[in-house]
Design a protein around this motif. Structure first.
Motif, PDB file in Angstrom:
ATOM      1  N   ASN A 167       4.994 -26.348 -27.648  1.00 47.43           N
ATOM      2  CA  ASN A 167       3.725 -25.746 -27.555  1.00 47.43           C
ATOM      3  C   ASN A 167       3.165 -25.760 -29.276  1.00 47.43           C
ATOM      4  N   LYS A 168       3.889 -25.704 -30.109  1.00 45.07           N
ATOM      5  CA  LYS A 168       3.731 -25.775 -31.465  1.00 45.07           C
ATOM      6  C   LYS A 168       3.050 -27.217 -31.650  1.00 45.07           C
ATOM      7  N   ARG A 169       3.798 -28.354 -31.061  1.00 45.33           N
ATOM      8  CA  ARG A 169       3.137 -29.764 -31.268  1.00 45.33           C
ATOM      9  C   ARG A 169       1.881 -29.818 -30.454  1.00 45.33           C
ATOM     10  N   LEU A 170       1.594 -29.369 -29.469  1.00 43.93           N
ATOM     11  CA  LEU A 170       0.403 -29.308 -28.792  1.00 43.93           C
ATOM     12  C   LEU A 170      -0.754 -28.564 -29.556  1.00 43.93           C
ATOM     13  N   GLN A 171      -0.288 -27.484 -30.096  1.00 45.42           N
ATOM     14  CA  GLN A 171      -1.389 -26.780 -30.886  1.00 45.42           C
ATOM     15  C   GLN A 171      -1.740 -27.442 -32.151  1.00 45.42           C
ATOM     16  N   ALA A 172      -0.741 -28.308 -32.551  1.00 46.09           N
ATOM     17  CA  ALA A 172      -1.350 -29.272 -33.903  1.00 46.09           C
ATOM     18  C   ALA A 172      -2.255 -30.260 -33.345  1.00 46.09           C
ATOM     19  N   VAL A 179      -4.269 -29.996 -30.886  1.00 40.25           N
ATOM     20  CA  VAL A 179      -5.381 -29.298 -30.622  1.00 40.25           C
ATOM     21  C   VAL A 179      -6.195 -29.067 -31.928  1.00 40.25           C
ATOM     22  N   ARG A 180      -5.585 -28.780 -33.012  1.00 41.14           N
ATOM     23  CA  ARG A 180      -6.292 -28.744 -34.362  1.00 41.14           C
ATOM     24  C   ARG A 180      -6.753 -29.840 -34.800  1.00 41.14           C
ATOM     25  N   ALA A 181      -5.971 -30.969 -34.466  1.00 43.88           N
ATOM     26  CA  ALA A 181      -6.587 -32.167 -34.869  1.00 43.88           C
ATOM     27  C   ALA A 181      -7.555 -32.884 -33.999  1.00 43.88           C
ATOM     28  N   ILE A 216       1.083 -34.414 -36.167  1.00 38.47           N
ATOM     29  CA  ILE A 216       2.259 -33.709 -36.060  1.00 38.47           C
ATOM     30  C   ILE A 216       3.050 -33.855 -37.416  1.00 38.47           C
ATOM     31  N   GLU A 217       3.069 -35.013 -38.264  1.00 38.56           N
ATOM     32  CA  GLU A 217       3.625 -35.211 -39.329  1.00 38.56           C
ATOM     33  C   GLU A 217       2.984 -34.907 -40.540  1.00 38.56           C
ATOM     34  N   GLY A 218       1.719 -34.760 -40.464  1.00 33.16           N
ATOM     35  CA  GLY A 218       0.973 -34.606 -41.627  1.00 33.16           C
ATOM     36  C   GLY A 218       0.577 -35.892 -42.334  1.00 33.16           C
TER      37      GLY A 218
END
Length: 162
Positions: free
Chosen positions: A43-48, A50-52, A83-85
């Protein structure tokens, strides 16, 4: 260079969501179950994503994730960066200016060193290659049987849980 597992997870989820386009949002629980992944971490990766702007999220019991834009407009680099920045993988610390190089004249280091130049060139090639490939390209290169099996699994999960 090493990328986290989150990049692989994010890419697989994007491909899966492309295969399930038109099926409605897919919950984190269903995505996690389909790959046997820890739901909270996924979920943390999916939220990242979404933010992108790669995924959109719908809250609620029937909510979940879907692609926010067509798969043709989501590059592998978009997912990696989400994910990585976006920070450079190689960071030159100018160690040539230390030790035996500390006494060099001021003008001796006017240009980047060859190592920094070579590493930057390699990273740019890597980034360009990832930016040239889309989720749609990955989908197109995957055997139809894999996509069909995934669709059947999600359909059976929907029937079993919904």
């Amino acid at each position: 260079m090493r990328m986290s597992e989150g990049v692989e997870w994010g890419l697989h989820c994007c491909v899966t969501l492309a295969w399930l386009e038109g099926e409605g949002p897919v919950s984190t629980a269903r995505l996690a179950a389909s790959f046997e992944l820890p739901q909270a971490y996924l979920n943390k990766r999916l939220q990242a994503l979404v933010r992108a702007g790669i995924l959109s999220s719908t809250p609620g019991a029937r909510g979940g994730f879907r692609l926010a834009r067509p798969a043709e407009r989501i590059t592998l680099m978009d997912v990696v960066a989400a994910i990585e920045g976006t920070e450079d993988a190689f960071r030159c610390a100018e160690i040539r200016r230390r030790g035996s190089g500390a006494e060099a004249p001021d003008g001796a280091y006017g240009r980047p060193c060859g190592i920094s130049t070579a590493m930057r060139k390699a990273e740019l090639a890597w980034r360009r290659e990832l930016a040239a490939q889309t989720i749609a390209d990955v989908v197109a290169g995957t055997p139809a049987a894999v996509a069909d099996r995934t669709r059947r699994w999600f359909a059976s999960e929907r029937t079993r849980t919904g």
